[in-house]
Motif scaffolding. Sequence first.
Motif, PDB file in Angstrom:
ATOM      1  N   ARG A   1      -8.679   0.310   8.605  1.00  0.00           N
ATOM      2  CA  ARG A   1      -7.318   0.354   8.104  1.00  0.00           C
ATOM      3  C   ARG A   1      -6.859   1.810   8.102  1.00  0.00           C
ATOM      4  NH1 ARG A   1      -6.485  -3.948   9.111  1.00  0.00           N
ATOM      5  NH2 ARG A   1      -6.050  -5.787   7.828  1.00  0.00           N
ATOM      6  N   ALA A   2      -5.638   2.029   8.514  1.00  0.00           N
ATOM      7  CA  ALA A   2      -5.086   3.387   8.497  1.00  0.00           C
ATOM      8  C   ALA A   2      -3.692   3.321   7.897  1.00  0.00           C
ATOM      9  CB  ALA A   2      -5.019   3.942   9.925  1.00  0.00           C
ATOM     10  N   ARG A   3      -3.480   4.054   6.831  1.00  0.00           N
ATOM     11  CA  ARG A   3      -2.172   4.045   6.177  1.00  0.00           C
ATOM     12  C   ARG A   3      -1.732   5.479   5.885  1.00  0.00           C
ATOM     13  NH1 ARG A   3      -1.979  -0.068   7.926  1.00  0.00           N
ATOM     14  NH2 ARG A   3      -1.720  -2.144   6.999  1.00  0.00           N
ATOM     15  N   VAL A   4      -0.427   5.664   5.914  1.00  0.00           N
ATOM     16  CA  VAL A   4       0.113   7.007   5.653  1.00  0.00           C
ATOM     17  C   VAL A   4       0.990   6.943   4.406  1.00  0.00           C
ATOM     18  CG1 VAL A   4       1.433   8.926   6.615  1.00  0.00           C
ATOM     19  CG2 VAL A   4       0.182   7.397   8.143  1.00  0.00           C
TER      20      VAL A   4
ATOM     21  N   PRO B   1     -19.107   7.219   8.567  1.00  0.00           N
ATOM     22  CA  PRO B   1     -19.853   6.200   7.833  1.00  0.00           C
ATOM     23  C   PRO B   1     -18.924   5.180   7.196  1.00  0.00           C
ATOM     24  CG  PRO B   1     -19.809   8.264   6.607  1.00  0.00           C
ATOM     25  CD  PRO B   1     -19.224   8.544   7.938  1.00  0.00           C
ATOM     26  N   VAL B   2     -19.445   4.033   6.844  1.00  0.00           N
ATOM     27  CA  VAL B   2     -18.624   2.997   6.223  1.00  0.00           C
ATOM     28  C   VAL B   2     -18.105   3.521   4.880  1.00  0.00           C
ATOM     29  CG1 VAL B   2     -18.645   0.654   5.254  1.00  0.00           C
ATOM     30  CG2 VAL B   2     -19.947   1.174   7.342  1.00  0.00           C
TER      31      VAL B   2
ATOM     32  N   TYR C   1      -8.924   8.739   0.652  1.00  0.00           N
ATOM     33  CA  TYR C   1      -7.510   9.140   0.607  1.00  0.00           C
ATOM     34  C   TYR C   1      -7.487  10.650   0.454  1.00  0.00           C
ATOM     35  CZ  TYR C   1      -2.713   9.905  -0.817  1.00  0.00           C
ATOM     36  OH  TYR C   1      -1.422  10.370  -0.886  1.00  0.00           O
ATOM     37  N   HIS C   2      -6.792  11.313   1.350  1.00  0.00           N
ATOM     38  CA  HIS C   2      -6.678  12.762   1.260  1.00  0.00           C
ATOM     39  C   HIS C   2      -5.216  13.124   1.513  1.00  0.00           C
ATOM     40  CE1 HIS C   2      -7.619  17.015   1.660  1.00  0.00           C
ATOM     41  NE2 HIS C   2      -7.027  17.041   2.834  1.00  0.00           N
ATOM     42  N   SER C   3      -4.741  14.056   0.722  1.00  0.00           N
ATOM     43  CA  SER C   3      -3.333  14.416   0.918  1.00  0.00           C
ATOM     44  C   SER C   3      -3.160  15.929   0.943  1.00  0.00           C
ATOM     45  CB  SER C   3      -2.479  13.802  -0.189  1.00  0.00           C
ATOM     46  OG  SER C   3      -2.943  14.224  -1.440  1.00  0.00           O
TER      47      SER C   3
ATOM     48  N   TYR D   1      -4.694   7.353   4.077  1.00  0.00           N
ATOM     49  CA  TYR D   1      -5.725   6.471   3.522  1.00  0.00           C
ATOM     50  C   TYR D   1      -6.415   5.790   4.697  1.00  0.00           C
ATOM     51  CZ  TYR D   1      -8.013   2.650   1.098  1.00  0.00           C
ATOM     52  OH  TYR D   1      -8.954   1.776   0.632  1.00  0.00           O
ATOM     53  N   ILE D   2      -7.694   6.063   4.829  1.00  0.00           N
ATOM     54  CA  ILE D   2      -8.447   5.533   5.977  1.00  0.00           C
ATOM     55  C   ILE D   2      -9.613   4.685   5.467  1.00  0.00           C
ATOM     56  CG2 ILE D   2      -9.790   6.156   8.046  1.00  0.00           C
ATOM     57  CD1 ILE D   2      -6.982   7.189   8.311  1.00  0.00           C
ATOM     58  N   VAL D   3      -9.750   3.499   6.026  1.00  0.00           N
ATOM     59  CA  VAL D   3     -10.925   2.672   5.720  1.00  0.00           C
ATOM     60  C   VAL D   3     -11.773   2.618   6.989  1.00  0.00           C
ATOM     61  CG1 VAL D   3     -11.776   0.415   4.996  1.00  0.00           C
ATOM     62  CG2 VAL D   3      -9.613   1.277   4.103  1.00  0.00           C
TER      63      VAL D   3
END
Lengths: 346, 372
Positions: B330-333, B301-302, B306-308, B319-321
Amino acid sequence: MDFAIDYILIPLIKIALILAIVPGYVAVITLAERKVIAWMQVRLGPMRVGPWGILQMVADPLKLLIKEDIVPDQADRWIFTLAPVICLIPAFIVLAVIPIGPPIHILGRTVTMYLTDINIGVLYVMSISSVGVLGIILGGWASNSKYPLLGALRSAAQMVSYEVALGFSIIGVLMLSGSLSLVSIVEAQKNTGYWYVFLQPIGFILFFICGVAETNRAPFDLPEAESELVAGFHTEYSGFRFSLFFLAEYANMLTVAAMAVTLFWGGWLRPFPNVAALSFLDLIPGVLWFIAKVVVFLYCYLWFRASWPRYRYDQLMKLGWQYLLPLSMANVVVTAVVVLVLGGKG
Amino acid sequence: MPTKDETLFDASEITVSMGPQHPSTHGVLQVKLKLDGERVIDAECVIGYLHRGVEKLGEAQTYGQWVPTLDRMDYVAAVSNCLGYCETIEKLLGVTAPPRAQYIRIIMTELNRISSHLLWLGTHALDIGAMTVFLYAFREREEILKIFENYCGARLTTHMFRIGGTQYEIYAGFEDQVRKFVREFPAHVDEYETLLTENRIWIGRTRGVGVISAKEAIDLGVTGPPLRGSGVEWDLRKAKPYCIYPEFQFDIPTGTTGDTYDRYMVRIEEMRQSARIVAQAVEKIPDGPIMAKVSKIIKPPVGDIYHSIEAPKGELGYYIVSDGSTQPYRARVRPPSFVNLQALKKMVAGLMVADVVAIIGTLDIVLGEIDR
């Protein structure tokens, strides 16, 4: 005719033997080093070239010889070329005075088991072996590169620090034997009835620690410290030139081991050479005793390398100046007092 | 290099490039060292030699397709990378992996922590000149890699887990192999300690070297063993529990002074604790499915998330949008090595060249993760 045999032929044969034995020994010890350390590290070591990897000692020098010989563009070409040679020559010529056994009789002639016995043998070894470090310093400097320079400077500092303690550690033996000739020192141990290690245990330990440091072997292998300085003073060296450094390092190990045996462990003498009950040990020739003892010390070199981390530069200096030097000086004083009190030589 | 007219001896300070090709920079890290003799005046890290655009790749692929790329980030701890990402997307989807899958995940992740720490131990000891430990550590690491290989066919870039569970069932003999490993492993740790922990040279080379206080570590965002070595008891497995960690008994080792020796001791103890977790988990693997019901075409879903997780090197966060499509918007590590590395400059100032090597080793960095 006798003159020609005694003063030309026999010495020439001995020189040829020394020149042949050292590279042979280096070949064997490189294989031994890899096998012994492999054994300590629960692995096999070389085993592909020949049975039990025995031809590795032929393959190694061959590989080094056929590698491309590179001289860095900005290096000082002459000194760069000369440096390994400066390292190697002293490593060979110190062996001239080391006695490896009692005189033997061949074809009615008595042949001594050393090239020459000079009355300042110990000084000769100390002074000549110190020249080797010049090769390291020049090699590091001539490379015109930063890691070799750092390695060379480390080597110079290390050499200065440990040479002094090394010198002091021997003085006890000189006081006991009353001679600087290596042959006389061994014979003095026979007269005393004990190897000097029993009378000079501290002196021996200090000598061996300093000896390991002087040969730049682990845990004192700072001038080449792979993980810090890439390869230290020989970073820019390749192929044959590198192999000369390599040869010198191993020859120096042999010198230190041989000196330790000669000065402290009775040279070619069996244990307790005057105890008649042990005379059956005389069945083993003196040369074999000498070789066996040298092998033990060479094994220690490998053992240290497999066991210990490397010192840091300042820690190395601290150990040398703060602990080894005062201890070796104290050893000299104590020995002197004891010799004085007991009257005469030990 | 000095100019033509001046020699190396003319300069009181020299700049030395340690890396990007150097035996002890643990990959293609370049550290520009300003030296006065052997003393470090300043150190500047230059990174980017291995940059592959991992995050941008994630934005150009579907959620499932990105996983194999993540395995290649911290290639020493591929299982942890995979777990962190799969859990992140599961959270976004509102899916929970079945218990059997969770147990398999715990076993593999903790084995991976041990194998990662073994690689750290070996290379760190090698940096300080202790060669034997390196080979001993690899001997045990091999046993773990064999388990990985039997399980998924790969040893390094394992790609074991999928969004919603695990791809594979455990193989016959898995439990016995794992039990044997955790039974024998503590004795091997003792063996490493025999060579190092009380060795005078080792203590001399690590005590008081690269000290970082708890406050400095927190300020710099340092996590994992370097943070715990400074005495901060912060481990996401306990602090913000994920997966099924609350079901297991284990301790969080911490240091006191925050020097290289403390970080060494923390990791040594962590290996023992991981073996303890694995030993508990292997006895309790429940029956059941290994995959939750997840659509083959993943469309979260939209929203953003952030999960660590606590990776071997510290906090590994994603961190996923999501814009509701099949690909992340967006995908960030948040990679632990990258953040921990910024402590290097502070840690090496005023020390010797040899210490730089020891400190890089103690941070346990992997350049694949830093350069992403």
